[in-house]
Design a protein around this motif. Sequence first.
Motif, mmCIF file in Angstrom:
data_model
loop_
_atom_site.group_PDB
_atom_site.id
_atom_site.type_symbol
_atom_site.label_atom_id
_atom_site.label_comp_id
_atom_site.label_asym_id
_atom_site.label_seq_id
_atom_site.Cartn_x
_atom_site.Cartn_y
_atom_site.Cartn_z
ATOM 1 N N THR A 129 -4.417 0.072 -3.950
ATOM 2 C CA THR A 129 -3.531 1.221 -4.031
ATOM 3 C C THR A 129 -4.372 2.481 -4.108
ATOM 4 O O THR A 129 -5.584 2.427 -4.347
ATOM 5 N N GLN A 130 -3.751 3.618 -3.887
ATOM 6 C CA GLN A 130 -4.460 4.888 -3.963
ATOM 7 C C GLN A 130 -4.719 5.258 -5.421
ATOM 8 O O GLN A 130 -3.894 5.002 -6.292
ATOM 9 N N SER A 187 -7.944 2.931 7.023
ATOM 10 C CA SER A 187 -8.951 2.325 6.169
ATOM 11 C C SER A 187 -8.723 2.745 4.725
ATOM 12 O O SER A 187 -8.063 3.749 4.445
ATOM 13 N N THR A 188 -9.278 1.962 3.807
ATOM 14 C CA THR A 188 -9.286 2.314 2.393
ATOM 15 C C THR A 188 -10.692 2.093 1.855
ATOM 16 O O THR A 188 -11.357 1.108 2.205
ATOM 17 N N GLN A 189 -11.146 3.016 1.038
ATOM 18 C CA GLN A 189 -12.489 2.954 0.488
ATOM 19 C C GLN A 189 -12.441 3.398 -0.970
ATOM 20 O O GLN A 189 -11.731 4.339 -1.318
ATOM 21 N N GLY A 218 -8.461 2.818 -4.277
ATOM 22 C CA GLY A 218 -8.843 3.599 -3.110
ATOM 23 C C GLY A 218 -8.832 5.099 -3.343
ATOM 24 O O GLY A 218 -7.789 5.673 -3.662
ATOM 25 N N VAL A 219 -9.982 5.747 -3.169
ATOM 26 C CA VAL A 219 -10.076 7.198 -3.329
ATOM 27 C C VAL A 219 -10.237 7.912 -1.990
ATOM 28 O O VAL A 219 -10.137 9.127 -1.907
ATOM 29 N N ASP A 220 -10.489 7.143 -0.930
ATOM 30 C CA ASP A 220 -10.603 7.700 0.422
ATOM 31 C C ASP A 220 -9.817 6.798 1.351
ATOM 32 O O ASP A 220 -10.286 5.743 1.776
ATOM 33 N N ASN A 221 -8.591 7.196 1.652
ATOM 34 C CA ASN A 221 -7.668 6.363 2.422
ATOM 35 C C ASN A 221 -7.214 7.138 3.653
ATOM 36 O O ASN A 221 -6.564 8.173 3.526
ATOM 37 N N GLN A 228 4.131 4.279 4.624
ATOM 38 C CA GLN A 228 5.451 3.868 4.144
ATOM 39 C C GLN A 228 5.398 3.559 2.655
ATOM 40 O O GLN A 228 6.410 3.617 1.968
ATOM 41 N N GLY A 229 4.209 3.188 2.158
ATOM 42 C CA GLY A 229 4.074 2.822 0.763
ATOM 43 C C GLY A 229 2.879 3.519 0.139
ATOM 44 O O GLY A 229 2.500 4.617 0.537
ATOM 45 N N ALA A 230 2.281 2.871 -0.850
ATOM 46 C CA ALA A 230 1.136 3.462 -1.547
ATOM 47 C C ALA A 230 -0.018 2.478 -1.642
ATOM 48 O O ALA A 230 -0.868 2.596 -2.511
ATOM 49 N N GLY A 231 -0.033 1.492 -0.753
ATOM 50 C CA GLY A 231 -1.080 0.495 -0.774
ATOM 51 C C GLY A 231 -0.607 -0.788 -0.129
ATOM 52 O O GLY A 231 0.365 -0.794 0.639
ATOM 53 N N LEU A 232 -1.285 -1.887 -0.440
ATOM 54 C CA LEU A 232 -0.996 -3.153 0.232
ATOM 55 C C LEU A 232 -1.247 -4.313 -0.725
ATOM 56 O O LEU A 232 -2.172 -4.276 -1.542
#
Length: 457
Positions: A129-130, A187-189, A218-221, A228-232
Motif C-alpha cells: 500500500t502507499q 510500479s511500487t518502490q 510504497g513511497v514511490d508509486n 482504483q484503490g490504494a495498493g494490492l
Amino acid sequence: MALDSMHSSLKFTILSLALLHFLYKPTCSTSRRVLDQVNRTQMGFRVALKHVDHGSNYTMLERIQRGINRSKFRVQKLNAMVLVSDKSTYDVESKVHPGNGEFLMNVAIGTPPNPFSAIMDTGSDLIWTQCKPCDDCFDQSTPIFDPSKSSTFSKLSCSNDLCEALPTSTCQDDGCQYLYTYGDYSSTQGILATETFTFGSDSKSQKVSVPNMGFGCGVDNEGNGFNQGAGLIGLGRGPLSLVSQLDEPKFSYCLTSIDGSKTSTLLMGSLANPKALSSNSKATTIMTTPLIHNPSQPSFYYLNLQGISVGSTHLPIKKSTFSLSDDGTGGMIIDSGTTITYLESSAFDQVKKAFTSQMNLPLDDSGSGGLDLCFKMPKDTTSLEVPKFVFHFKEADLDLPSENYMIGDTNMGVLCLAMGKSSGMSIFGNVQQQNMMVVHDLANESLSFVPTQCDEL
C-alpha cells in the motif's frame, strides 16, 4: 458433467431491450511465524469484493469493453513472460508482473487500523500500500498510511526470507528496499516491513487481525494501473502472497454477474470449504480439477485443459495446444484480474469457426462490439438460440451458463462471444467465472468450481 448431445443449443428469453441477460441454469451440475500468533480457528474469514466499475451506469458489454482495455497490458505481459526462452533474458523479464486487476477488497492496516481499498490479484504475490512520506503517490480515496502513527509497524532486515523472495531488492541502512514493476508500466518502490492487517470488514463477517504480515510500504508509486484503490493484495503461490504468509492452503472467491450491483466474496481458510458451500449452490456437483505447478512461473495457477466442445461438437483441437511445455511455455492459467478468457490462437480459430457455423445470425464486422467474434441481432429480438460451451478440464467438464460467454446489447444490435485469442498461454478470465465458487486448495493441488448464486452468500 458429460456433454449432453441432446442439448446442443440453449434457448433463452430477452428480459430487457437495453441489455440481453441470459438465464441459463447448468444442466449438470507468510510464513509460519504469522500463524504462530493467530489462533487457527480464527483463520477463516471473508472479505467483500467490488468490481472496479461497481455502481457505474454501464451496460454489460460496455463493462467488458472497459475490462478488456484495462487487461490489455496484463495479457501482453502474461504472454511475454512465458514466451521468453533465453534464460538470461527470462531472469530480467520475470521481474515484471502482470499488474492491474478487476476486483477491490477492503482491508485495514496498522494499530490503530487504517482502512484502505486494495486490488485483489491472483496473478502476483506482493502485498503493498502507499505510505507516508510519499515521494510520488497517486490519489486515493482514503488517507495514505503513516507508519509513524502505528504501534505495530516494523521494518524487515535484508536477511529476512521475505526480502530474499523479492524479485528486486537492495539493502539500505534502514532495511530491505524493494522495487516491484508491473506489465502496464506501473510500479511500487519502498520499504519491506511487517504490520497488523485486519480482514473481514463486511456485515457478514467477524473481523480478524493478523500480526506481522510482510508488505511493501510504497513511497514511490508510479503509473495509473492501481488508482482504483490504494495498493494490492497478492494471492499468488509465491512466498510474499497473502495465501503463503497465512500458511492457509485454501481460499476461494465467488464473483457476481459483471452487470450486477451486488458485491462478490473472497473466503480464506476454513470458510473456503466446497462441501459446505454446496448447500448454497445451484448444483450439488463439485467439479474438481488438478492444479499444475510451473517452475518457470511459480506464482500462477495452471489448469489442465484437455479440450473444448461447442454445441454437440467436440472440437478437433490438438492435445498439445493447452499443454504446459517442459520449457514453461503454453498451458492455461486461471486469473481473477483478466476480464475475458483468451485461448491460444489455433484453438480460438476453431471455436470461432464452430460458433459461426452454429449461430443462425449474420456476422457483425463493424468492430463496435470490441470483441473478436460478434453477430448482428435483428431488432425486437425476443429469443435466440446459442450453442452450449463446455471446457473439458482434467476430471471436470465445466458446462458454462450462457451469460458466462455470450454478451448482447440490443441498443447496439450485437451479440458477442466474450473470449479472445492469445499466444504463449491461455487465460481463463473472470467473466467465465461468474456465479462460480472457485476454490483453490493448495494442500491437495486442486481447484474446484461450485455453481453458486454469489450475491446470496
